[in-house]
Structures are given as structure tokens and as C-alpha cells.
Scaffold this active site. Structure first.
Site, PDB file in Angstrom:
ATOM      1  N   SER B 157       0.762  -1.249   0.189  1.00  0.00           N
ATOM      2  CA  SER B 157       0.083  -0.038   0.089  1.00  0.00           C
ATOM      3  C   SER B 157       0.863   1.290   0.074  1.00  0.00           C
ATOM      4  CB  SER B 157      -1.012   0.090   1.347  1.00  0.00           C
ATOM      5  OG  SER B 157      -1.807   0.825   1.103  1.00  0.00           O
ATOM      6  N   ARG B 227     -11.807   6.454  10.097  1.00  0.00           N
ATOM      7  CA  ARG B 227     -11.495   4.937  10.247  1.00  0.00           C
ATOM      8  C   ARG B 227     -12.375   3.705   9.610  1.00  0.00           C
ATOM      9  NH1 ARG B 227      -6.847   1.947   9.388  1.00  0.00           N
ATOM     10  NH2 ARG B 227      -7.131   0.000  10.560  1.00  0.00           N
ATOM     11  N   ASP B 322      -8.924  -6.526  -4.281  1.00  0.00           N
ATOM     12  CA  ASP B 322      -8.583  -5.175  -3.778  1.00  0.00           C
ATOM     13  C   ASP B 322      -9.117  -4.148  -4.816  1.00  0.00           C
ATOM     14  OD1 ASP B 322      -7.306  -2.767  -2.771  1.00  0.00           O
ATOM     15  OD2 ASP B 322      -5.365  -3.704  -2.910  1.00  0.00           O
ATOM     16  N   HIS B 355      -8.356  -5.067   0.203  1.00  0.00           N
ATOM     17  CA  HIS B 355      -6.784  -4.504   0.174  1.00  0.00           C
ATOM     18  C   HIS B 355      -6.312  -5.113   1.458  1.00  0.00           C
ATOM     19  CE1 HIS B 355      -3.742  -1.539  -0.357  1.00  0.00           C
ATOM     20  NE2 HIS B 355      -4.034  -0.889   0.993  1.00  0.00           N
ATOM     21  N   ASP B 356      -7.029  -5.295   2.549  1.00  0.00           N
ATOM     22  CA  ASP B 356      -6.379  -5.754   3.607  1.00  0.00           C
ATOM     23  C   ASP B 356      -5.426  -7.021   3.736  1.00  0.00           C
ATOM     24  OD1 ASP B 356      -6.615  -3.933   5.610  1.00  0.00           O
ATOM     25  OD2 ASP B 356      -8.496  -5.076   6.592  1.00  0.00           O
TER      26      ASP B 356
END
Lengths: 202, 388
Positions: B157, B227, B322, B355-356
Site C-alpha cells: 500500500s 477509520r 482489492d 486491500h487488507d
């Protein structure tokens, strides 16, 4: 294929590759050919592959491999950006071999292509006598699950080259052990099992 | 706590502070006269200093990438899945360096540090630091550690952007570059998400124009919202559906605005937890560093031209689901590298984790990572029996 057969295949292709060339290997598998060409011809290049384990094997060998689906074309490569594009035993497995052939000769100055010959006498007699789609060591799949969706004979391929105004620089026709002999040279479309074509734009 | 620290863990680790007194001129033209970096290292630096690997962290990461600070820690460092003995970044071979970036809130100089000019926390007076500034400060850390050239610089990232930047900013100081789930620059949509997150923080009445610490408060609500939004974009639609579905906490609808669906409760919990441990100004600053990153801009927006000076070998990886840093963005990097005739390999890992995924021990991801790191070791002369 045995190691010997692999090496014979590579030798023929390696003869047509000039030292230090920029090479792109479409469907490079585990990267044996690129590895061979890097060692013997000091080529620089990339393999394109979609099969997961093959990609890992290439990386283990230190070969530049890029995950890419050949059916989506070679849009990411510029015209004439590669000296030689190689595709071994994959032409018959793509969705549009004719379009990929165009793409190969757009991106590469020359191309080397190998594919199995569906006109080999064993295929002909299999269909003739058994009345079923031919299966063999080189073509071990059933008609419904085969990745080889666009099989052709040498004559078919040469007709396509003629239609597309593609020049055949050289052609070697061999049996499954990648050897040739006088009979194969005489009746290639009947006796040759694998063809290796070196082509370019006219 | 882990009942027992696993064998393939780097074990108990201790961060260390490094002070730098040489002024650092930033991309914004502002100057940091002196600063400190919080650093962890794992493994041993060999005497040739040829086995060093730099880990670059992402938006909310820090220096604690692997191992445990105390035996009572509930969780190991953020990338423990990839760093440790026998793991892809194998600490039996490599000396791994992980730092909290400048502007962070985990011990390196940042908005929560005391501004020497005022004697109060910097707050929003802390200058905006960019990816190139981090790379500059990381190069100074390398000098300090006696590392002339990294065997590899690795990041996911925003960390991948730092690794990319390393390859062109200090081409002679990096042997291999691993760019995971990253992009050559953010998309418009991505900048838009960052702006919503920033506005949530800035519009919080407790923000006090960034000087909330002096006011003895924090913009907790804003940071929580930021968040929560970010978290949605780090997961995939399918992954979220699989994990939470439309499950209701109480098993029935209550016709009110409490958290009813499991996903609501999960996001609230994640946002709440994050807001207690992360600094809002750091969050703002990190999102700006993301937005500003565009190394091709200085090369007529030609990414392959931007890579011309690079000398290292590249490994690029992306994850199928992602959408925040989609495979297409990684492919832009790969295509530019091929166009520039650089050594590069690329794999798109199948995953529904969004994405994680780059933080998770997905088997194919770990296999490819491992294969490439084996090459790094081999090319750096670290594998016994391997010839160079």
C-alpha cells in the site's frame, strides 16, 4: 516431455535467437526455455504466464515472469518493442489464435511458434477408424475438457500465414521426440507431430 | 496473550530511538532541524552489511512489524505473518529494519511530539511530510545502521509507494524492490475517500484546528468515522458479505439507530479502537502523503521514463478483490517497468479479502513472496551453497 526432448526443442529455437535479444515468451510455463536462452544466448526478457504454480517456479529460477491472460491480448506492449516473441504449444489453447498472431507480430519483429499437428496420421486414423475425437500422448484430453480449443494442421497454419501475409522464415517439423527424418521432411503434414515456425511480417 | 510465543516468531523485541541532528529539508520546503525515529530490527546484520531489508509501513502501521513487546501482548507486530524465522522475510537470513515514519504517532517525531519552538505539541503545525521525505529519512537511518545498500526494500500500500520511490531516489542503494497492493499514484476516487476521512476529523468540534492536545482533548468522533470509512474500502464486498452477511446482533430489527447489523457493530468497534490509539493529525498527514505521491509527474507523467534510473529487480503483487489499490494499478507499474526494460515479476493473488489481504498469510501469496525472497538472498550471496 523428457529432459532430452525439452533440450532438443530448445536447441532448435535457440538457433533462431540472436545473442542479447529482447525476448517475450507467451505461456512460458516454468520458464525452462527462457532460462536456457538466458544462459546460452544472454537474452533479456519476460515470460507471460497465467498458471499459478508455474509463476512461482519462474520466480524461484530468477526469471522475470508476469501474470497475464493471453486471451486479453498484448495491449500493454508497444509496437516492435521486442526482438522475438516465442509461443510454445499454446497457440491452440487461446481463444483467437489469429488475433494473437497479429498481436505477436505487432509487438515482436519476429515470432517463433510451436504447436501440435492435428493432421498427423495418428489423429487422422483415430478419427477415421474410431469415429471419435483423437486423443494421444500430446493431446491427452477429452473433447469437452481440452484446453486445446483451436487445434490445426500445419497446412491450416500455413494457409493462415498466407492470408495474413506473414512470411515464414523457417520451419522445422519433428516427431514427438523432436527429431526429424527424411520421411517427415517429405510428408510433414502426415508424419510431423510438432511444428516449429519462425515467422515475420512481410 | 499467546499461550506460548510460536517458534517461527522473532520473539520479544525492543524498539530503539535514533536521533538525527542534521536538518531535513522536506518537499514542502519546510525544514525539520532535528528529529527522532523509532526503530525495530530483527535478525542480525552480517559483517558485509549485505543482508539488510527495509520494511515500509502503510497508513496506520508503525515500527512494530513483528514479534511481541511483552509476553502478555495479545497480538504480534502488524506483519508477523511475513517476518520471522522460516517466513518469507526470513530473519535467519535477513537483518530486518522497520521504523515508524516521520509524522507518525508511535515514537518517531510527529504531530504529538513537542515543538521545540513553542514547547507545546506540534499538532497541525507539524509539516506535511511526503513519501520522498520518508525515503530520505530512511536513507539516513541506513547510514546510521551502517547499511550502504538494502538487499531489499519492501512495502504494501503506502509502504509500496515508499519502496517504489526508493528504487528511483537511491537506485544504487537498493538491490530488490517489493511493491505489494500499491499504485503509481492515487486515483481520483481514492483521493475523494481520503478527503471524506479528513473532513470527518477536521469538522469534529474537538479538533481545535489541530491543536486538540493543547486543549486536552481529541477529535475522537471524527477519527472514528474516518477509520470506519477507510475500513470499508480495505475490505471487499464479497469478503464483507461472507463475514457478516445481514446478521443482526439482537436477532431481530429494533427500529432504532443503535448498531443492529453485525457489520455496524464491527465498524464501530474498529473505529473506536483505532481512535484510542492513533493520532488524528498523523492520519491527516498520512492521507496527504498518499494523495501527493506521483513520481511520474516529474517525468512528463511518463512512468517508464520515471523508472529509467532504477537498477534493482522488482517484484509486484496485487490481490484480485482489492478495489482500493486494484490489480490494474499494480499492472501500470509492471507495464512501465517492462517498457523501461527493468527486471520485474508480477503476480495477482486470488483473494476475497480486499486491500487488507496484503497483511494476511494467504498461501499462494506467501509462496511467491518466499520464492522471490529466496532470489533476493541468492543474489545477495546469502544462501549457502548457492553460486552468485
Amino acid at each position: 516431455m523428457s529432459d532430452n526432448a525439452l533440450r532438443a526443442d530448445f536447441e532448435i529455437i535457440a538457433e533462431w535467437i540472436k545473442p542479447n535479444q529482447q525476448v517475450l515468451d507467451l505461456g512460458c510455463g516454468q520458464g525452462q526455455l527462457l532460462h536456457h536462452l538466458m544462459k546460452t544466448k544472454n537474452i533479456k526478457g519476460y515470460g507471460l504466464e497465467i498458471e499459478e504454480d508455474a509463476i512461482t517456479e519462474c520466480i524461484k529460477k530468477g526469471i522475470n515472469v508476469v501474470q497475464q491472460n493471453l486471451d486479453e491480448g498484448l495491449d500493454n506492449f508497444e509496437d516492435n518493442s521486442v526482438d522475438t516473441i516465442i509461443m510454445t504449444q499454446a497457440l491452440q489453447a487461446v481463444r483467437r489464435p489469429d488475433e494473437l498472431l497479429d498481436e505477436m507480430l505487432r509487438v515482436g519483429n519476429e515470432a517463433i511458434i510451436t504447436f501440435p499437428n492435428f493432421g498427423h496420421w495418428t489423429c487422422r486414423s483415430y478419427l477415421m477408424f474410431k469415429g471419435r475425437m483423437p486423443m494421444s500422448d500430446t493431446l491427452p484430453f477429452s473433447w469437452y475438457d481440452t484446453p486445446n480449443i483451436h487445434l490445426c494442421t500445419f497446412k491450416d497454419f500455413e494457409a493462415l500465414c498466407y492470408d495474413k501475409d506473414i512470411k515464414v522464415i523457417s520451419r522445422t517439423v519433428v516427431d514427438n521426440d523432436l527429431k526429424d527424418n527424411w520421411a517427415i521432411r517429405l510428408w510433414p503434414n502426415l508424419l510431423g507431430q510438432v511444428a516449429i515456425y519462425h515467422i515475420t511480417k512481410r | 496473550m499467546p499461550t506460548q510465543i510460536p517458534n517461527n516468531s522473532v520473539g520479544i523485541v525492543e524498539p530503539k530511538i535514533y536521533h538525527f541532528n542534521e536538518p531535513l529539508k522536506l518537499r514542502s520546503e519546510q525544514v525539520l532541524d532535528n528529529y527522532q525515529l523509532m526503530v525495530e530490527t530483527y535478525g542480525t546484520l552480517n559483517k558485509e552489511a549485505s543482508n539488510a531489508v527495509l520494511i515500509c509501513h502503510a497508513l496506520s502501521g508503525d515500527h512494530h512489524a513483528a514479534g511481541y513487546h511483552t509476553p502478555d501482548d495479545k497480538k504480534p507486530g502488524w506483519w508477523d505473518s511475513a517476518i520471522g524465522p522460516g517466513k518469507p522475510i526470513d530473519t535467519n537470513k535477513f537483518f530486518v529494519v522497520s521504523l515508524n515514519n516521520l509524522g507518525g504517532c508511535s515514537g518517531s517525531t510527529g504531530p504529538t511530539s513537542t515543538n521545540p519552538d513553542t514547547g507545546k505539541p506540534y499538532g497541525s503545525d507539524f509539516p506535511i511530510v511526503c513519501v520522498r521525505d520518508w525515503v530520505h529519512s530512511q536513507a539516513r537511518l541506513a547510514d546510521e545502521l551502517g547499511i550502504q545498500k538494502w538487499a531489499a526494500v519492501i512495502g504494501g500500500s503506502l509502504g509500496g509507494m515508499q519502496a517504489l520511490r526508493w528504487s528511483i531516489q537511491y537506485p544504487e542503494r537498493i538491490g530488490h524492490c517489493v511493491i505489494i497492493a500499491s499504485a503509481p499514484k492515487l486515483t481520483t476516487q481514492n483521493i475523494a475517500f481520503n478527503e471524506v476521512a479528513r473532513q470527518a476529523i477536521i469538522k469534529d468540534p474537538e479538533f481545535h484546528e489541530g491543536h486538540y492536545m493543547a486543549a486536552d482533548t481529541i477529535p475522537k468522533g471524527g477519527l472514528t468515522q474516518a477509520r470506519m470509512l477507510g475500513h470499508i474500502t480495505y475490505l471487499s464486498d464479497d469478503g464483507m458479505a461472507l463475514k457478516f452477511g445481514r446478521d443482526l446482533k439482537a436477532g431481530k430489527l429494533n427500529f432504532n439507530f443503535d448498531s443492529e447489523f453485525e457489520i455496524e457493530s464491527y465498524l464501530r468497534y474498529q473505529g473506536e479502537r483505532f481512535s484510542n490509539q492513533f493520532d488524528a493529525n498523523t492520519y491527516l498527514l498520512m492521507t496527504k502523503a498518499l494523495d501527493y505521491f506521483d513520481p511520474a509527474a516529474a517525468f512528463d507523467n511518463d512512468l517508464s521514463k520515471c523508472f529509467e534510473s532504477a537498477q534493482c529487480k522488482f517484484m509486484v503483487m496485487s490481490f484480485s478483490s482489492d478495489w482500493r489499490f486494484s490489480p490494474k494499478r499494480s499492472e501500470e507499474i509492471v507495464n512501465a517497468l517492462m517498457d523501461a526494460d527493468k527486471d520485474v515479476s508480477y503476480a495477482e493473488i486470488e483473494s476475497d479479502k480486499g486491500h487488507d489481504a496484503f497483511l494476511l498469510p494467504i498461501p499462494r501469496y506467501m509462496q511467491i513472496f518466499d520464492a522471490f525472497m529466496h532470489q533476493v538472498a541468492s543474489n545477495s550471496g546469502l544462501n549457502e551453497g548457492d553460486s552468485l
